[in-house]
Design a protein around this motif. Structure first.
Motif, PDB file in Angstrom:
ATOM      1  N   ALA A  81       0.770  -1.357  -0.020  1.00  0.00           N
ATOM      2  CA  ALA A  81      -0.036   0.016   0.110  1.00  0.00           C
ATOM      3  C   ALA A  81       0.754   1.395  -0.025  1.00  0.00           C
ATOM      4  O   ALA A  81       0.646   2.000  -0.830  1.00  0.00           O
ATOM      5  N   THR A  82       1.837   1.515   0.717  1.00  0.00           N
ATOM      6  CA  THR A  82       2.842   2.361   0.830  1.00  0.00           C
ATOM      7  C   THR A  82       3.354   2.621  -0.558  1.00  0.00           C
ATOM      8  O   THR A  82       3.671   3.643  -1.163  1.00  0.00           O
ATOM      9  N   TYR A  83       4.047   1.350  -0.860  1.00  0.00           N
ATOM     10  CA  TYR A  83       4.454   1.382  -2.418  1.00  0.00           C
ATOM     11  C   TYR A  83       3.548   2.252  -3.242  1.00  0.00           C
ATOM     12  O   TYR A  83       4.105   2.762  -4.246  1.00  0.00           O
ATOM     13  N   GLN A  84       2.263   1.657  -3.490  1.00  0.00           N
ATOM     14  CA  GLN A  84       1.387   2.204  -4.407  1.00  0.00           C
ATOM     15  C   GLN A  84       1.252   3.674  -4.238  1.00  0.00           C
ATOM     16  O   GLN A  84       0.938   4.251  -5.259  1.00  0.00           O
ATOM     17  N   ALA A  85       1.151   4.255  -3.062  1.00  0.00           N
ATOM     18  CA  ALA A  85       1.058   5.524  -2.812  1.00  0.00           C
ATOM     19  C   ALA A  85       2.248   6.331  -3.296  1.00  0.00           C
ATOM     20  O   ALA A  85       2.136   7.173  -4.122  1.00  0.00           O
ATOM     21  N   LYS A  89       2.230   8.872  -7.089  1.00  0.00           N
ATOM     22  CA  LYS A  89       2.874  10.194  -7.383  1.00  0.00           C
ATOM     23  C   LYS A  89       4.106  10.427  -7.933  1.00  0.00           C
ATOM     24  O   LYS A  89       4.283  11.412  -8.366  1.00  0.00           O
ATOM     25  N   PHE A  90       4.853   9.437  -7.932  1.00  0.00           N
ATOM     26  CA  PHE A  90       6.210   9.291  -8.366  1.00  0.00           C
ATOM     27  C   PHE A  90       6.303   8.103  -9.366  1.00  0.00           C
ATOM     28  O   PHE A  90       7.154   7.143  -8.915  1.00  0.00           O
ATOM     29  N   PRO A  91       5.956   8.115 -10.583  1.00  0.00           N
ATOM     30  CA  PRO A  91       5.889   7.045 -11.298  1.00  0.00           C
ATOM     31  C   PRO A  91       7.278   6.239 -11.604  1.00  0.00           C
ATOM     32  O   PRO A  91       7.426   5.181 -12.130  1.00  0.00           O
ATOM     33  N   ALA A  92       8.315   7.284 -11.417  1.00  0.00           N
ATOM     34  CA  ALA A  92       9.863   6.443 -11.755  1.00  0.00           C
ATOM     35  C   ALA A  92      10.138   5.501 -10.589  1.00  0.00           C
ATOM     36  O   ALA A  92      10.975   4.663 -10.966  1.00  0.00           O
ATOM     37  N   PHE A  93       9.413   5.464  -9.436  1.00  0.00           N
ATOM     38  CA  PHE A  93       9.638   4.260  -8.872  1.00  0.00           C
ATOM     39  C   PHE A  93       9.425   3.098  -9.442  1.00  0.00           C
ATOM     40  O   PHE A  93      10.076   2.051  -9.090  1.00  0.00           O
ATOM     41  N   GLY A  94       8.574   2.997 -10.487  1.00  0.00           N
ATOM     42  CA  GLY A  94       8.533   1.588 -11.054  1.00  0.00           C
ATOM     43  C   GLY A  94       9.513   1.194 -11.927  1.00  0.00           C
ATOM     44  O   GLY A  94       9.643   0.110 -12.572  1.00  0.00           O
ATOM     45  N   ASP A  95      10.402   2.142 -12.134  1.00  0.00           N
ATOM     46  CA  ASP A  95      11.574   2.107 -13.102  1.00  0.00           C
ATOM     47  C   ASP A  95      12.988   1.478 -12.442  1.00  0.00           C
ATOM     48  O   ASP A  95      13.900   1.374 -13.088  1.00  0.00           O
ATOM     49  N   ILE A  96      12.732   1.618 -11.060  1.00  0.00           N
ATOM     50  CA  ILE A  96      14.062   1.127 -10.313  1.00  0.00           C
ATOM     51  C   ILE A  96      14.475  -0.230 -10.399  1.00  0.00           C
ATOM     52  O   ILE A  96      13.492  -0.906  -9.867  1.00  0.00           O
ATOM     53  N   PRO A  97      15.521  -0.685 -10.834  1.00  0.00           N
ATOM     54  CA  PRO A  97      15.868  -1.778 -10.837  1.00  0.00           C
ATOM     55  C   PRO A  97      15.806  -2.642  -9.181  1.00  0.00           C
ATOM     56  O   PRO A  97      16.257  -1.917  -8.482  1.00  0.00           O
ATOM     57  N   ALA A  98      15.034  -3.436  -9.104  1.00  0.00           N
ATOM     58  CA  ALA A  98      14.934  -4.262  -7.678  1.00  0.00           C
ATOM     59  C   ALA A  98      15.427  -5.615  -7.677  1.00  0.00           C
ATOM     60  O   ALA A  98      15.343  -6.622  -8.756  1.00  0.00           O
ATOM     61  N   PHE A  99      15.857  -5.993  -6.764  1.00  0.00           N
ATOM     62  CA  PHE A  99      16.347  -7.459  -6.527  1.00  0.00           C
ATOM     63  C   PHE A  99      15.780  -8.120  -5.388  1.00  0.00           C
ATOM     64  O   PHE A  99      15.228  -7.654  -4.362  1.00  0.00           O
ATOM     65  N   GLU A 100      15.519  -9.355  -5.266  1.00  0.00           N
ATOM     66  CA  GLU A 100      15.094 -10.232  -4.312  1.00  0.00           C
ATOM     67  C   GLU A 100      16.012 -10.342  -2.927  1.00  0.00           C
ATOM     68  O   GLU A 100      17.011  -9.686  -3.014  1.00  0.00           O
ATOM     69  N   GLY A 101      15.368 -10.926  -1.897  1.00  0.00           N
ATOM     70  CA  GLY A 101      16.203 -11.332  -0.720  1.00  0.00           C
ATOM     71  C   GLY A 101      15.388 -10.510   0.533  1.00  0.00           C
ATOM     72  O   GLY A 101      14.422  -9.953   0.428  1.00  0.00           O
ATOM     73  N   LEU A 102      15.839 -11.536   1.823  1.00  0.00           N
ATOM     74  CA  LEU A 102      15.318 -10.733   2.867  1.00  0.00           C
ATOM     75  C   LEU A 102      16.211  -9.933   3.684  1.00  0.00           C
ATOM     76  O   LEU A 102      17.180  -9.767   3.326  1.00  0.00           O
TER      77      LEU A 102
END
Length: 374
Positions: A81-85, A89-102
């Protein structure tokens, strides 16, 4: 020729004077006690914990995406929910390379190197794995410094210095100090009043990550939520049985200790445990759903016949308070649960709204708490 050389020398000196930031380096001491030299200003950062956005957004309110060039998926998966908020507001978050892990996982070093970061921020609990993999040396060979921060392992000790580290390295020291002062003042609203009132402390058991772990009884020792309970005027029964921050005690011990309150830390964990017994507290949560899911917990064998079950003192709190600089909001809410008459005028929702209004770029959405008694 001599005149030309003299003119060139003056021109070069002028350029150096006009652009001192390009050559500036600073040395900071990170949460692991390491002295780290960093080239300033930082324009590209990889964060080994996506939830480090909680403080980055408070410092870079205008555009928190500006410096993040890589992150772990934990914010996306553990706090959707926080990520979607932020994404809205900042669509560029969807373009940040993300990796797995705990939390204790290594970062994806190939993704990290490919982003050519100026710095990498890692959680303190990854230190052992990072050292074994020699990531400090590998990244250092490419002039990429690593800085450890901590909002999770010992947040009651390391939150303020971690905020100040981000503030210094992001060139937002004044903003960081404003946040630290706000946080300290809100905690003092609880601790100062408790010191004057000298109240008896009710026994409390924290059901850690309820619904993420289906077995009982995961909890906190003397740190993190364990420390929050104590600051809020409660007596964390697990502190005598769990030597570190995290651990597990058996159901019989909970029954013998007979806590007056059960606090379930939970969140929207459909990604991790589809259909699990987690309580969906968090931004924008449906209060009815929160209560319905919380009703499962008094049926656990560890809680049968204890004082908390008799009084229906079962509470749910957003698990992500355990890994963010916002812990003071949870402290205020727990104080109201433990000592309702003493803190009748305290409004944790209003406190969290003020934090959003003053520091964060997204609007506040209630839903971070729930209680059966209410």
């Amino acid at each position: 020729m001599r005149k030309l050389f003299h003119m060139l020398a003056i021109l070069v000196m002028g350029l150096v004077v006009q652009n001192p930031a390009q050559a500036e380096t600073i040395t900071v001491t990170d949460i692991a006690g390491r002295d780290v030299t960093v080239n300033m200003p930082i324009k590209r950062a990889v964060i080994g914990e996506g939830r480090q956005l909680y403080i980055i957004a408070a410092l870079d309110r205008e555009n928190p995406t500006a410096r993040i060039v890589g992150w772990r998926k934990d914010l996306i998966e553990a706090d959707p929910a926080t990520y979607q908020a932020y994404l809205q507001k900042f669509p560029a978050f969807g373009d940040i390379p993300a990796f797995e892990g705990l939390e204790q996982s290594l970062i994806d070093i190939e993704t990290t190197i490919a982003q050519k970061p100026d710095i990498v921020f890692l959680n303190l609990e990854t230190k052992r794995a990072v050292e074994e993999a020699a990531y400090i040396e590998k990244l250092g060979a490419l002039d990429i410094p690593v800085v450890y921060v901590d909002f999770r392992n010992s947040p009651e000790v390391n939150t303020e210095p971690s905020i100040r580290l981000f503030g210094k390295l992001f060139g937002r020291e004044e903003r960081a100090e404003e946040f630290v002062a706000f946080r300290a003042a809100e905690i003092a609203k609880v601790t100062d009043r408790l010191a004057d009132a000298k109240r008896e402390r009710p026994k409390v058991f924290i059901d850690r990550a309820g619904g993420f772990y289906e077995d009982c009884c995961h909890s906190f020792g003397n740190s993190n939520f364990g420390a929050m309970v104590e600051l809020a005027g409660g007596d964390n029964i697990a502190k005598d049985f769990i030597p570190g921050t995290f651990g597990q005690i058996n159901a019989e011990q909970v029954i013998v200790s007979n806590p007056a309150h059960i606090i379930v830390t939970s969140a929207m964990w459909d990604v991790y445990v589809p259909g699990g017994n987690w309580v969906p507290v968090g931004p924008g949560a449906d209060p009815k759903q929160v209560i319905e899911k919380l009703k499962f917990y008094p049926t656990r064998p560890a809680y049968l016949g204890i004082d908390a079950q008799k009084a229906r003192n079962f509470h749910a709190v957003w698990h992500q308070f355990y890994n963010s600089p916002y812990q003071f909001v949870a402290i205020q809410q727990m104080a109201k649960w433990f000592h309702p008459d003493l803190f009748a005028d305290l409004d944790p929702d209003e406190t969290f709204k003020q934090l959003h209004d003053r520091f964060l770029p997204i609007d506040y959405q209630p839903g971070y708490f729930g209680a059966l008694l209410n």
